[in-house]
Enzyme design. Structure first.
Site, mmCIF file in Angstrom:
data_model
loop_
_atom_site.group_PDB
_atom_site.id
_atom_site.type_symbol
_atom_site.label_atom_id
_atom_site.label_comp_id
_atom_site.label_asym_id
_atom_site.label_seq_id
_atom_site.Cartn_x
_atom_site.Cartn_y
_atom_site.Cartn_z
ATOM 1 N N ASN A 248 -10.492 2.106 2.818
ATOM 2 C CA ASN A 248 -10.143 2.011 1.396
ATOM 3 C C ASN A 248 -11.162 1.231 0.571
ATOM 4 O OD1 ASN A 248 -8.266 2.307 -0.880
ATOM 5 N ND2 ASN A 248 -8.123 0.083 -0.699
ATOM 6 N N TRP B 87 -20.698 12.532 -19.468
ATOM 7 C CA TRP B 87 -21.132 12.350 -18.088
ATOM 8 C C TRP B 87 -22.512 12.953 -17.888
ATOM 9 C CZ3 TRP B 87 -18.015 9.019 -15.949
ATOM 10 C CH2 TRP B 87 -16.663 9.001 -16.304
ATOM 11 N N TRP C 226 -9.490 7.787 -7.681
ATOM 12 C CA TRP C 226 -10.674 8.121 -8.490
ATOM 13 C C TRP C 226 -10.522 7.649 -9.923
ATOM 14 C CZ3 TRP C 226 -15.546 9.185 -7.453
ATOM 15 C CH2 TRP C 226 -15.850 9.508 -6.142
ATOM 16 N N TRP D 88 -16.082 11.674 -12.565
ATOM 17 C CA TRP D 88 -15.229 11.328 -11.410
ATOM 18 C C TRP D 88 -14.624 12.561 -10.764
ATOM 19 C CZ3 TRP D 88 -10.019 12.595 -12.069
ATOM 20 C CH2 TRP D 88 -9.600 12.827 -13.385
ATOM 21 N N GLU E 86 0.844 -1.209 0.000
ATOM 22 C CA GLU E 86 0.000 0.000 0.000
ATOM 23 C C GLU E 86 0.877 1.254 0.000
ATOM 24 O OE1 GLU E 86 -3.151 -0.359 -0.557
ATOM 25 O OE2 GLU E 86 -2.853 -2.523 -0.409
ATOM 26 N N TRP F 238 1.812 1.710 -3.445
ATOM 27 C CA TRP F 238 0.765 2.342 -4.268
ATOM 28 C C TRP F 238 0.865 3.866 -4.135
ATOM 29 C CZ3 TRP F 238 -2.392 1.130 -8.097
ATOM 30 C CH2 TRP F 238 -2.736 -0.203 -8.303
HETATM 31 P P1 FAD Z 1 -3.430 1.453 5.294
HETATM 32 O O1 FAD Z 1 -4.196 0.346 4.675
HETATM 33 O O2 FAD Z 1 -2.885 1.268 6.631
HETATM 34 O O3 FAD Z 1 -2.266 1.806 4.241
HETATM 35 C C1 FAD Z 1 -1.041 2.433 4.628
HETATM 36 C C2 FAD Z 1 -0.780 3.666 3.814
HETATM 37 O O4 FAD Z 1 -0.580 3.344 2.447
HETATM 38 C C3 FAD Z 1 -1.907 4.676 3.827
HETATM 39 O O5 FAD Z 1 -1.866 5.477 4.977
HETATM 40 C C4 FAD Z 1 -1.652 5.453 2.541
HETATM 41 O O6 FAD Z 1 -0.667 6.433 2.717
HETATM 42 C C5 FAD Z 1 -1.096 4.383 1.619
HETATM 43 N N1 FAD Z 1 -2.162 3.814 0.774
HETATM 44 C C6 FAD Z 1 -3.002 2.809 1.088
HETATM 45 N N2 FAD Z 1 -3.797 2.516 0.038
HETATM 46 C C7 FAD Z 1 -3.463 3.367 -0.940
HETATM 47 C C8 FAD Z 1 -3.930 3.568 -2.264
HETATM 48 N N3 FAD Z 1 -4.893 2.809 -2.820
HETATM 49 N N4 FAD Z 1 -3.383 4.569 -2.995
HETATM 50 C C9 FAD Z 1 -2.394 5.332 -2.483
HETATM 51 N N5 FAD Z 1 -1.912 5.181 -1.234
HETATM 52 C C10 FAD Z 1 -2.437 4.212 -0.480
HETATM 53 N N6 FAD Z 1 -5.302 8.000 0.308
HETATM 54 C C11 FAD Z 1 -4.829 9.150 0.816
HETATM 55 O O7 FAD Z 1 -3.855 9.140 1.577
HETATM 56 N N7 FAD Z 1 -5.399 10.345 0.483
HETATM 57 C C12 FAD Z 1 -6.472 10.435 -0.360
HETATM 58 O O8 FAD Z 1 -6.943 11.542 -0.654
HETATM 59 C C13 FAD Z 1 -7.003 9.226 -0.879
HETATM 60 N N8 FAD Z 1 -8.100 9.241 -1.675
HETATM 61 C C14 FAD Z 1 -8.581 8.051 -2.193
HETATM 62 C C15 FAD Z 1 -9.688 8.088 -3.053
HETATM 63 C C16 FAD Z 1 -10.177 6.909 -3.597
HETATM 64 C C17 FAD Z 1 -11.372 6.955 -4.529
HETATM 65 C C18 FAD Z 1 -9.575 5.675 -3.273
HETATM 66 C C19 FAD Z 1 -10.099 4.394 -3.844
HETATM 67 C C20 FAD Z 1 -8.476 5.637 -2.427
HETATM 68 C C21 FAD Z 1 -7.964 6.813 -1.870
HETATM 69 N N9 FAD Z 1 -6.859 6.807 -0.996
HETATM 70 C C22 FAD Z 1 -6.368 7.993 -0.512
HETATM 71 C C23 FAD Z 1 -6.137 5.556 -0.704
HETATM 72 C C24 FAD Z 1 -6.594 4.777 0.546
HETATM 73 O O9 FAD Z 1 -7.971 4.609 0.543
HETATM 74 C C25 FAD Z 1 -6.174 5.441 1.852
HETATM 75 O O10 FAD Z 1 -4.803 5.781 1.809
HETATM 76 C C26 FAD Z 1 -6.386 4.496 3.050
HETATM 77 O O11 FAD Z 1 -7.727 4.117 3.138
HETATM 78 C C27 FAD Z 1 -5.929 5.187 4.319
HETATM 79 O O12 FAD Z 1 -6.138 4.398 5.446
HETATM 80 P P2 FAD Z 1 -4.937 3.755 6.260
HETATM 81 O O13 FAD Z 1 -3.909 4.789 6.544
HETATM 82 O O14 FAD Z 1 -5.519 3.013 7.400
HETATM 83 O O15 FAD Z 1 -4.358 2.744 5.167
#
Ligand code: FAD
Length: 474
Positions: free
Chosen positions: A344, A309, A385, A362, A277, A280
């Site tokens: 997520n 859209w 998105w 979107w 993650e 990502w």
């Molecule tokens: P954990 O599961 O603990 O992951 C650890 C870290 O990895 C996160 O804190 C984050 O920095 C990174 N990460 C995890 N998943 C992703 C991902 N898919 N893409 C990029 N980085 C990721 N994340 C944001 O930080 N800011 C946003 O504005 C954001 N907008 C999103 C919008 C959409 C439509 C989607 C599908 C995902 C988005 N995410 C965003 C990614 C992800 O949903 C969040 O980072 C995550 O839910 C944060 O929770 P956590 O820290 O407990 O994640």
């Protein structure tokens, strides 16, 4: 000698390359500076809660810097351009000889930094920028042809190869200054006109709280992450995103901690699924630098510009407010509204619903998310998105469309998450909550809950048609 450290998205003492470098010369006076840019933030849809979180982080950092005899000055300008004039004035006023800052990779931020370098160099002030905000500098993980990867998996493999050779450095926190600046730090005022609150129990501010969270996640939760990460009712994820976004912790610190605690994390261990993650996040940040059009609201996949859209304010509002009649979507949207954070899996579900069920652009969803999220981050939000809208880098075809009801049944099987956020459905037992009107009919109960605003099957057909037409040229 006076060294100014210009803080932006790097609100921490530990592993802060610019702060560390500014403190290397023991003879220098070191001053930290933060410049608020309310007009620019508004243009970028930064949420009031994120600004409140930043303010709290700054207040704590100011105290810690002051214990090191580094004052934190605060100033406010409107736009990024104004912030450069403000920076120049302050550098001259305090007779700065050198400016230190960590790069930010978004387009407007990069332009601002170039302007600052021009203006300060003209005044004889040396500017030094440092890579931060990613594990490796953007542009350093490339295909054999020297280009950025367009797809995540090969990018992550290439990244892993580099990391397995050498882990990126983390810098220690600076020591107490021998020659303090004879200045007091400033008060940090409210950064946002609409002071939207966030839950400080859920997200205690400050880089120390972030390190504590990382430590306990690594010790207690990471082992089960791969198994539980998709279930929103489980507290299985790290909740580190607001800290990573605002720089109250660095991705390098996350990586180092996990590899320290779990030496197999980079070579097939289960803990690697969490690092995935972080990768990502890295991918989307590198992508933003390689494709600056992503910062200009452009889709990654060109033909998706042709999609027609639907403009439907009523449905868009229902989505925002969590009253679409689809329980998992509505519960998620209320979680966002109330806490500024969303799991997520739910972000994927609600984004897919807006784009693929309502056929709403979107970019409308992306904007709304930014305005609400505590962790709002251009690269991750845009990446997420565009992934959901099938306009991005994702290899999955556009005709893969989530069924919101099945998603709910799969990832919130007993409906506990839904029940927590939709009190109007709290009386519906077990799985029946995923089809509340069916349950109400059987039990002859009237629900204070809207009927579904679209028919999923029909909406799916309309969307497939719209994408197909667009792909053929519109
Ligand atoms: P954990 O599961 O603990 O992951 C650890 C870290 O990895 C996160 O804190 C984050 O920095 C990174 N990460 C995890 N998943 C992703 C991902 N898919 N893409 C990029 N980085 C990721 N994340 C944001 O930080 N800011 C946003 O504005 C954001 N907008 C999103 C919008 C959409 C439509 C989607 C599908 C995902 C988005 N995410 C965003 C990614 C992800 O949903 C969040 O980072 C995550 O839910 C944060 O929770 P956590 O820290 O407990 O994640």
């Amino acid at each position: 000698k006076t060294h100014i450290v210009w803080l932006r998205a790097d609100l921490r003492l530990h592993d802060n390359p610019a702060l560390y470098a500014a403190c290397q010369d023991p003879q220098a006076r070191v001053i930290a500076l933060y410049i608020a840019t309310p007009g620019q933030w508004q243009q970028h849809d930064v949420s009031g809660r994120q600004l409140e979180f930043i303010r709290d982080g700054l207040k704590l950092l100011s105290e810690e810097l002051s214990a090191l005899r580094i004052p934190l000055l605060y100033a406010s300008a409107d736009s990024f351009t104004d912030s450069v004039s403000c920076l120049t004035t302050l550098c001259i006023k305090h007779q700065a000889t050198q400016l230190f800052y960590n790069y930010q990779y978004e387009l407007n931020e990069q332009r601002r930094d170039r302007l600052a370098e021009q203006q300060l160099s003209a005044s004889g002030i040396i500017c030094e920028g440092f890579h931060d905000g990613t594990l490796l500098p953007p542009g350093s993980v490339l295909t054999g042809k020297g280009t950025m990867y367009n797809v995540y998996t090969p990018f992550s493999k290439a990244l892993l190869k580099v990391l397995n050779t050498e882990l990126p450095e983390c810098y220690p926190s600076p020591a107490v200054r021998e020659y303090p600046a004879d200045l007091a730090g400033d008060e940090i005022p409210c950064l946002s006109p609409d002071s939207q609150q966030y839950d400080r129990k859920l997200f205690p501010p400050g880089h120390r709280a972030a390190l504590q969270r990382l430590r306990s996640f690594s010790q207690d939760k990471i082992r089960d992450y791969h198994r539980l990460r998709d279930f929103p009712e489980q507290p299985a994820t790290s909740g580190l995103s607001p800290y990573l976004t605002t720089g109250q912790i660095s991705a390098r610190q996350c990586l180092r901690r996990i590899v320290h605690d779990h030496p197999r994390a980079l070579s097939g261990g289960d803990e690697g699924s969490w690092l995935n993650e972080i990768f990502w996040r890295e991918f989307y940040r590198h992508l933003l630098v390689a494709y600056p059009q992503l910062c200009r609201h452009q889709p990654f996949t060109d033909w998706t510009r042709n999609i027609r859209w639907q403009q439907n304010d009523v449905q868009f509002t229902a989505w925002q407010q969590g009253s679409t009649g689809f329980p998992i979507v509505d519960a998620a949207m209320r979680q966002l509204q109330e806490t500024g954070w969303m799991h997520n899996r739910l972000r994927m579900i609600v984004a897919s619903f807006l784009v693929k069920d309502l056929l709403i652009d979107w970019r409308q969803g992306e904007r709304y998310f930014m305005s609400q999220l505590l962790d709002g981050d251009l690269a991750a939000n845009n990446g997420g998105w565009q992934w959901a809208a099938s306009t991005g880098t994702d290899a999955a075809p556009y005709f893969r469309i989530f069924n919101p009801r099945l998603q709910g049944e799969r990832f919130d099987p007993q409906g506990d998450f839904i029940r927590r956020w939709l009190p109007e459905l709290a009386g519906i037992p077990g799985k029946a909550i995923h089809d509340p009107h069916e349950w109400a009919k059987k039990n002859r109960v009237t629900l204070a809950y809207p009927l579904p605003i679209v028919d999923h099957k029909q909406a799916r057909q309309t969307t497939l048609q719209a994408f197909e037409t667009a792909r053929k040229g519109g």
